[in-house]
Design a protein around this motif. Structure first.
Motif, mmCIF file in Angstrom:
data_model
loop_
_atom_site.group_PDB
_atom_site.id
_atom_site.type_symbol
_atom_site.label_atom_id
_atom_site.label_comp_id
_atom_site.label_asym_id
_atom_site.label_seq_id
_atom_site.Cartn_x
_atom_site.Cartn_y
_atom_site.Cartn_z
ATOM 1 N N THR A 1 -9.683 -7.944 10.288
ATOM 2 C CA THR A 1 -8.361 -7.581 10.940
ATOM 3 C C THR A 1 -7.300 -8.609 9.696
ATOM 4 O O THR A 1 -6.653 -7.108 8.450
ATOM 5 C CB THR A 1 -8.214 -7.936 11.735
ATOM 6 O OG1 THR A 1 -8.637 -7.475 12.400
ATOM 7 C CG2 THR A 1 -6.492 -7.915 11.805
ATOM 8 N N ASP B 1 -8.205 -5.812 6.078
ATOM 9 C CA ASP B 1 -7.625 -5.093 5.856
ATOM 10 C C ASP B 1 -6.426 -4.330 5.294
ATOM 11 O O ASP B 1 -5.837 -4.389 5.092
ATOM 12 C CB ASP B 1 -7.820 -3.873 7.327
ATOM 13 C CG ASP B 1 -9.488 -3.287 7.873
ATOM 14 O OD1 ASP B 1 -10.321 -3.633 6.809
ATOM 15 O OD2 ASP B 1 -9.954 -3.216 8.960
ATOM 16 N N SER B 2 -5.639 -5.367 5.936
ATOM 17 C CA SER B 2 -3.834 -6.570 6.124
ATOM 18 C C SER B 2 -3.451 -7.096 4.341
ATOM 19 O O SER B 2 -3.087 -6.229 3.954
ATOM 20 C CB SER B 2 -3.474 -7.167 7.300
ATOM 21 O OG SER B 2 -2.283 -7.481 6.655
ATOM 22 N N LEU C 1 -6.079 -6.014 1.937
ATOM 23 C CA LEU C 1 -5.974 -4.568 1.223
ATOM 24 C C LEU C 1 -4.745 -4.135 1.748
ATOM 25 O O LEU C 1 -4.580 -3.621 -0.166
ATOM 26 C CB LEU C 1 -7.466 -3.515 1.431
ATOM 27 C CG LEU C 1 -7.561 -3.089 1.109
ATOM 28 C CD1 LEU C 1 -7.683 -2.865 -0.749
ATOM 29 C CD2 LEU C 1 -9.245 -2.135 1.599
ATOM 30 N N ASP C 2 -4.593 -3.432 2.482
ATOM 31 C CA ASP C 2 -3.049 -2.650 2.624
ATOM 32 C C ASP C 2 -1.832 -3.820 1.874
ATOM 33 O O ASP C 2 -1.188 -2.499 0.634
ATOM 34 C CB ASP C 2 -2.474 -2.670 3.915
ATOM 35 C CG ASP C 2 -1.473 -1.772 4.405
ATOM 36 O OD1 ASP C 2 -1.402 -0.536 4.232
ATOM 37 O OD2 ASP C 2 -0.513 -2.466 5.344
ATOM 38 N N GLY C 3 -1.568 -4.919 1.727
ATOM 39 C CA GLY C 3 -0.997 -5.393 1.044
ATOM 40 C C GLY C 3 -0.427 -5.142 -0.100
ATOM 41 O O GLY C 3 0.458 -5.138 -0.802
ATOM 42 N N VAL D 1 -2.706 -2.861 -1.499
ATOM 43 C CA VAL D 1 -2.435 -1.728 -2.397
ATOM 44 C C VAL D 1 -0.710 -1.113 -2.697
ATOM 45 O O VAL D 1 0.285 -0.107 -2.935
ATOM 46 C CB VAL D 1 -3.072 -0.975 -0.864
ATOM 47 C CG1 VAL D 1 -2.258 1.043 -0.653
ATOM 48 C CG2 VAL D 1 -4.705 -0.582 -0.939
ATOM 49 N N LYS D 2 0.058 -1.631 -1.484
ATOM 50 C CA LYS D 2 1.447 -1.531 -1.625
ATOM 51 C C LYS D 2 1.751 -1.830 -2.339
ATOM 52 O O LYS D 2 3.204 -1.474 -3.235
ATOM 53 C CB LYS D 2 2.040 -1.597 0.203
ATOM 54 C CG LYS D 2 1.973 -1.009 0.579
ATOM 55 C CD LYS D 2 2.595 -1.880 2.710
ATOM 56 C CE LYS D 2 2.153 -1.231 3.635
ATOM 57 N NZ LYS D 2 2.067 -1.764 4.968
ATOM 58 N N ASN E 1 0.997 0.271 -5.572
ATOM 59 C CA ASN E 1 1.754 1.698 -4.911
ATOM 60 C C ASN E 1 3.134 1.412 -5.861
ATOM 61 O O ASN E 1 4.315 2.108 -6.169
ATOM 62 C CB ASN E 1 1.883 2.290 -4.066
ATOM 63 C CG ASN E 1 0.726 2.684 -3.469
ATOM 64 O OD1 ASN E 1 -0.607 2.670 -4.556
ATOM 65 N ND2 ASN E 1 0.675 2.961 -1.831
#
Length: 99
Positions: free
Chosen positions: A49, A52-53, A55-57, A59-60, A63
């Motif tokens: 978890t 994943d968090s 990786l999400d950060g 990517v943000k 972007n």
């Protein structure tokens, strides 16, 4: 558990490069990590978890900055021994995260 994270930033100038670097580092700031090489981080997390968090950060951040970041995250690892040529202090930090 831990993983390795490395990135390259393809910025038009050093100011943008530094800004994006700081934004990426903010993503991993809440976690224990060591940077034995310029853009090579070993990050300690509790599990998938958190991985994943992160990786999400990351990517943000990418972007939000015109997708100028290339990065690699390894799968989660437990234990293991790293080898290489680093100072004793860095080895102590790495071993503290990976044991």
């Amino acid at each position: 558990m831990h993983f390795v994270l490395s990135w390259d930033i393809h910025a038009a100038n050093q100011q943008v490069h530094n800004k994006v670097t700081e934004e990426l580092k903010l993503v991993i700031k809440p976690y224990a990590w060591v940077r034995p090489l310029n853009t090579f981080y070993i990050v300690k997390v509790q599990g998938q978890t958190q991985w994943d968090s992160i990786l999400d950060g990351l990517v943000k951040v990418n972007n939000a900055n015109n997708k100028i970041v290339n990065l690699v995250m390894t799968p989660l690892m437990q234990g293991g021994n790293y080898n290489g040529l680093l100072s004793k202090d860095l080895w102590n930090s790495i071993n503290g995260l990976t044991k």
